[in-house]
Design a protein around this motif. Sequence first.
Motif, PDB file in Angstrom:
ATOM      1  N   THR A 225       0.824  -1.207   0.000  1.00  0.00           N
ATOM      2  CA  THR A 225       0.000   0.000   0.000  1.00  0.00           C
ATOM      3  C   THR A 225       0.860   1.259   0.000  1.00  0.00           C
ATOM      4  O   THR A 225       0.440   2.303  -0.496  1.00  0.00           O
ATOM      5  CB  THR A 225      -0.946   0.022   1.212  1.00  0.00           C
ATOM      6  OG1 THR A 225      -0.178  -0.082   2.417  1.00  0.00           O
ATOM      7  CG2 THR A 225      -1.934  -1.123   1.152  1.00  0.00           C
TER       8      THR A 225
ATOM      9  N   LEU B 180      -2.315   6.130  -4.320  1.00  0.00           N
ATOM     10  CA  LEU B 180      -3.637   6.295  -3.723  1.00  0.00           C
ATOM     11  C   LEU B 180      -4.544   7.027  -4.704  1.00  0.00           C
ATOM     12  O   LEU B 180      -4.072   7.799  -5.542  1.00  0.00           O
ATOM     13  CB  LEU B 180      -3.529   7.090  -2.422  1.00  0.00           C
ATOM     14  CG  LEU B 180      -2.733   6.432  -1.296  1.00  0.00           C
ATOM     15  CD1 LEU B 180      -2.627   7.382  -0.099  1.00  0.00           C
ATOM     16  CD2 LEU B 180      -3.362   5.125  -0.879  1.00  0.00           C
TER      17      LEU B 180
ATOM     18  N   ARG C  17       5.843   8.281   0.637  1.00  0.00           N
ATOM     19  CA  ARG C  17       4.879   8.913  -0.262  1.00  0.00           C
ATOM     20  C   ARG C  17       5.214  10.392  -0.412  1.00  0.00           C
ATOM     21  O   ARG C  17       5.795  11.007   0.491  1.00  0.00           O
ATOM     22  CB  ARG C  17       3.460   8.805   0.322  1.00  0.00           C
ATOM     23  CG  ARG C  17       2.883   7.412   0.298  1.00  0.00           C
ATOM     24  CD  ARG C  17       1.566   7.343   1.056  1.00  0.00           C
ATOM     25  NE  ARG C  17       0.990   6.012   0.915  1.00  0.00           N
ATOM     26  CZ  ARG C  17       0.065   5.511   1.714  1.00  0.00           C
ATOM     27  NH1 ARG C  17      -0.406   6.235   2.717  1.00  0.00           N
ATOM     28  NH2 ARG C  17      -0.407   4.296   1.522  1.00  0.00           N
TER      29      ARG C  17
ATOM     30  N   SER D 196       0.460  12.782  -2.104  1.00  0.00           N
ATOM     31  CA  SER D 196      -0.154  11.474  -1.955  1.00  0.00           C
ATOM     32  C   SER D 196      -0.644  11.266  -0.528  1.00  0.00           C
ATOM     33  O   SER D 196      -1.767  10.791  -0.295  1.00  0.00           O
ATOM     34  CB  SER D 196       0.838  10.370  -2.336  1.00  0.00           C
ATOM     35  OG  SER D 196       0.231   9.094  -2.245  1.00  0.00           O
TER      36      SER D 196
ATOM     37  N   ARG E 298      -3.905  12.959   0.315  1.00  0.00           N
ATOM     38  CA  ARG E 298      -5.142  12.359  -0.202  1.00  0.00           C
ATOM     39  C   ARG E 298      -5.903  11.624   0.902  1.00  0.00           C
ATOM     40  O   ARG E 298      -7.127  11.521   0.858  1.00  0.00           O
ATOM     41  CB  ARG E 298      -4.816  11.402  -1.351  1.00  0.00           C
ATOM     42  CG  ARG E 298      -4.223  12.104  -2.564  1.00  0.00           C
ATOM     43  CD  ARG E 298      -3.787  11.124  -3.650  1.00  0.00           C
ATOM     44  NE  ARG E 298      -3.018  11.806  -4.675  1.00  0.00           N
ATOM     45  CZ  ARG E 298      -2.502  11.237  -5.748  1.00  0.00           C
ATOM     46  NH1 ARG E 298      -2.689   9.922  -5.934  1.00  0.00           N
ATOM     47  NH2 ARG E 298      -1.822  11.930  -6.638  1.00  0.00           N
ATOM     48  N   THR E 299      -5.163  11.115   1.889  1.00  0.00           N
ATOM     49  CA  THR E 299      -5.831  10.439   2.997  1.00  0.00           C
ATOM     50  C   THR E 299      -6.616  11.441   3.843  1.00  0.00           C
ATOM     51  O   THR E 299      -7.637  11.094   4.433  1.00  0.00           O
ATOM     52  CB  THR E 299      -4.819   9.693   3.883  1.00  0.00           C
ATOM     53  OG1 THR E 299      -3.928  10.620   4.511  1.00  0.00           O
ATOM     54  CG2 THR E 299      -4.007   8.700   3.060  1.00  0.00           C
TER      55      THR E 299
ATOM     56  N   GLU F 241      -6.767   4.693   7.004  1.00  0.00           N
ATOM     57  CA  GLU F 241      -5.457   4.773   6.347  1.00  0.00           C
ATOM     58  C   GLU F 241      -5.588   4.269   4.921  1.00  0.00           C
ATOM     59  O   GLU F 241      -6.539   3.550   4.584  1.00  0.00           O
ATOM     60  CB  GLU F 241      -4.394   3.969   7.114  1.00  0.00           C
ATOM     61  CG  GLU F 241      -4.634   2.479   7.158  1.00  0.00           C
ATOM     62  CD  GLU F 241      -3.479   1.725   7.817  1.00  0.00           C
ATOM     63  OE1 GLU F 241      -2.330   2.178   7.698  1.00  0.00           O
ATOM     64  OE2 GLU F 241      -3.735   0.688   8.438  1.00  0.00           O
ATOM     65  N   ASP F 242      -4.633   4.655   4.073  1.00  0.00           N
ATOM     66  CA  ASP F 242      -4.623   4.222   2.669  1.00  0.00           C
ATOM     67  C   ASP F 242      -5.964   4.498   1.990  1.00  0.00           C
ATOM     68  O   ASP F 242      -6.437   3.728   1.156  1.00  0.00           O
ATOM     69  CB  ASP F 242      -4.286   2.725   2.569  1.00  0.00           C
ATOM     70  CG  ASP F 242      -2.940   2.395   3.186  1.00  0.00           C
ATOM     71  OD1 ASP F 242      -2.059   3.277   3.177  1.00  0.00           O
ATOM     72  OD2 ASP F 242      -2.772   1.268   3.681  1.00  0.00           O
ATOM     73  N   CYS F 243      -6.613   5.598   2.409  1.00  0.00           N
ATOM     74  CA  CYS F 243      -7.914   6.013   1.842  1.00  0.00           C
ATOM     75  C   CYS F 243      -9.000   4.957   2.070  1.00  0.00           C
ATOM     76  O   CYS F 243      -9.858   4.726   1.206  1.00  0.00           O
ATOM     77  CB  CYS F 243      -7.780   6.347   0.362  1.00  0.00           C
ATOM     78  SG  CYS F 243      -6.820   7.867   0.077  1.00  0.00           S
TER      79      CYS F 243
END
Length: 327
Positions: free
Chosen positions: A12, A17, A260, A264, A267-268, A285-287
């Motif tokens: 991930t 993402l 990241r 990036s 984006r979360t 986490e990780d969207c």
Amino acid sequence: MQNRSIIRAFRTQVTPLPKPQSDFSHKTVIITGASSGVGKAAAQQFARLGAAKVILACRSVEKGEAAKKEIEAAETVAGVVEVWPLELGSYESIKAFCARADKLDRLDVFVANAGLMSSQCEYYEGYERQTFVHAIAPTLMVLLLLPIMRKTLEQTQSLPHHVIVSSNGHMYTKFLPGKEESIFAAVQGDRDMRLRYYDTKLMQVFAVRELAARMKASGKPLIVLNMVDPGFCQSDLMREKGWELPIRIMMGVADKILARSPDSGARTYTMAAEAGEQSHGMYLEDCGFSTPSPIVDTEEGKELQKRVWNELVEILNANAPGAVDNL
């Protein structure tokens, strides 16, 4: 929910993402620590996604103004970004900032992004500074900003969000002080400074979960409060000198290979700022939805959570009377 493993963490981390597509038109956003790194990137994303006002809450107004110019030039916007001074190591600065925010027409998103990782023991308001910045300050700001967010919900029917920036680092400690020992006393002094960041991030998770539960139980209109880990990002989190050369070399290599970009990682934040009521009290986490450290849901963890909260209430009642009454 995502299951943790070294393989998943690596996968991930290097997998792009999804780019945010949300519409933040008409909305007002506050981001702490927004003059650089992921905080600045998040501010730029909110501006790109149409936010009417993006407030950079910064310790250095000069750096904040420089970030404002970069964001406005990159996104071709004017009159959207504002810089407000905020010293997260000061009760008075926090209270003054939130009193100013209370006069806004609306407040839709508060992102508590500011943080620090230090091997040097220093104090803010009588508490080791990582403890203050990660546990005390964001809890106080959430409480003080609740009235303007409830007003926003009532007037716009748009669901406001508190987004507390967490860290998977909280999983690297069990933080089990003795039952008779004060939680906040256990993180004073220079003992175990290598674990202090992790300890205070776990305290933050406990505080947010208890606060979220009490917000929901209050019977008042719900304002979403969630936590998000942006992953390992290129940032100045370890900007302070004092870390040993091998650690600096290791982190420098990892920064080039695994980290990241700030954009990036940000984006979360935008994902957490649009997540629905189901994200209240959750760890993201990780969207996507995830889970905090396993210790959190153990009997020991639940007891620690209550103890962290009770001590926090005592601290806030002594230094910001009335804040807890906003629940």
